[in-house]
Design a protein around this motif. Structure first.
Motif, mmCIF file in Angstrom:
data_model
loop_
_atom_site.group_PDB
_atom_site.id
_atom_site.type_symbol
_atom_site.label_atom_id
_atom_site.label_comp_id
_atom_site.label_asym_id
_atom_site.label_seq_id
_atom_site.Cartn_x
_atom_site.Cartn_y
_atom_site.Cartn_z
ATOM 1 N N LYS A 160 -6.457 2.913 -1.125
ATOM 2 C CA LYS A 160 -7.079 2.193 -2.244
ATOM 3 C C LYS A 160 -7.621 3.139 -3.315
ATOM 4 N N GLN A 163 -4.598 4.792 -5.850
ATOM 5 C CA GLN A 163 -3.607 4.023 -6.590
ATOM 6 C C GLN A 163 -3.456 4.562 -8.015
ATOM 7 N N ASP A 164 -2.211 4.864 -8.402
ATOM 8 C CA ASP A 164 -1.883 5.275 -9.768
ATOM 9 C C ASP A 164 -2.604 6.555 -10.197
ATOM 10 N N ALA A 217 -1.080 2.676 2.358
ATOM 11 C CA ALA A 217 -0.541 1.976 1.196
ATOM 12 C C ALA A 217 0.534 0.984 1.630
ATOM 13 N N GLY A 221 -0.479 -2.815 1.221
ATOM 14 C CA GLY A 221 0.076 -3.251 -0.048
ATOM 15 C C GLY A 221 -0.518 -2.606 -1.282
ATOM 16 N N PHE A 222 -1.059 -1.398 -1.134
ATOM 17 C CA PHE A 222 -1.575 -0.685 -2.295
ATOM 18 C C PHE A 222 -0.477 0.190 -2.906
ATOM 19 N N ARG A 223 -0.595 0.408 -4.211
ATOM 20 C CA ARG A 223 0.350 1.311 -4.878
ATOM 21 C C ARG A 223 0.041 2.750 -4.473
ATOM 22 N N PRO A 224 1.058 3.569 -4.271
ATOM 23 C CA PRO A 224 0.836 4.974 -3.908
ATOM 24 C C PRO A 224 0.388 5.782 -5.121
ATOM 25 N N VAL A 226 0.617 8.393 -8.180
ATOM 26 C CA VAL A 226 1.746 8.674 -9.066
ATOM 27 C C VAL A 226 2.368 10.020 -8.724
#
Length: 259
Positions: A160, A163-164, A217, A221-224, A226
């Protein structure tokens, strides 16, 4: 049992609710009005107390079985504030009758460098605020220090926080622990004879932070991140062998990949 929790943070509130469900009598301090109301609603004897200000001892029970002390000794505190905070806690506890006192510290007491760290590691006391808080609390009788690893569980999911973002610590090894294991070890620590005065609480298995980020992630369901840009690559490995051996404890979550 009658339990007092000083500084009822994330671990303290979870322990208070567990102990209440088991039929114990729980007292807990907080500086937060919303949490004060929440603790009261749960049947906990909430005490509004800020250890950076004068404490009214009459708000506290004089006899208790166990004390969990999770007052924070964060690095950003001025030395004068930190010293006053823990001297105030020590002065209060000197006036109470209790069987055991567990103080929650952190594996942050060990330096951020390559190495294997155990409870027997000799530490440099210069500018080590966590160690100063531990020493102050260890001046009290029946005191055990638990040095906690990074805390996860529930809504605290490692991925969490990345993310991004660019992760610069992905190559580092983990020194984490799940909330469930912390709560179990606190209760076992209260009820069992411990031969030492200080214990590390981290998972017996370690992974790279990158592996844990990607696993959590995918699981939640979290975005990894960048990107992974390994700028801080030291391998600081903290061992929890001592607490596992003394309490014959098997971790519910032995690896941070299980979180």
């Amino acid at each position: 049992m009658k339990i007092l929790i000083l500084g009822c943070g994330w671990i303290g509130e979870a322990l208070a609710n567990r102990l209440m469900s088991e039929g114990h009598e729980v007292y807990a301090t907080t500086t937060n009005s919303e949490k004060y109301q929440r603790l009261q609603a749960a049947g906990i004897f909430a005490i509004k107390a800020n250890f950076d200000e004068p404490i009214d001892q009459s708000d506290f029970p004089s006899h208790i079985d166990f004390v969990l002390n999770s007052l924070p000794a964060v690095k950003r505190l001025d030395w004068s504030v930190l010293t006053a905070r823990f001297e105030a806690a020590r002065a209060l506890l000197k006036q109470l009758v209790y069987r055991k006192h567990i103080f929650l510290s952190s594996v942050g007491v060990y330096p951020d460098r390559d190495g294997d760290f155990t409870e027997e590691t000799i530490l440099d006391a210069r500018d080590n605020k966590l160690l100063a808080a531990e020493v102050c609390m260890q001046g009290l009788p029946h005191t055990i220090v638990y040095r906690l690893g990074g805390l996860f569980g529930g809504q605290r999911i490692f991925a969490k926080y990345f993310q991004d973002k660019v992760c610069t610590t992905g190559a580092q090894c983990t020194n984490f622990i799940h909330q469930t294991d912390v709560l179990n070890l606190i209760q076992l620590g209260f009820l069992n004879q411990l031969s030492g005065s200080c214990y590390n609480l981290v998972t017996p298995e370690s992974s790279s932070k990158k592996e844990v980020i990607l696993a959590s992630a995918a699981k939640y369901g979290f975005r990894p991140p960048v990107a992974f840009d390994d700028q801080e690559c030291f391998q600081k490995h903290v061992s929890s062998h001592k607490i596992r051996q003394v309490l014959d404890y098997t971790f519910v979550y032995p690896s941070p990949l299980d979180f």
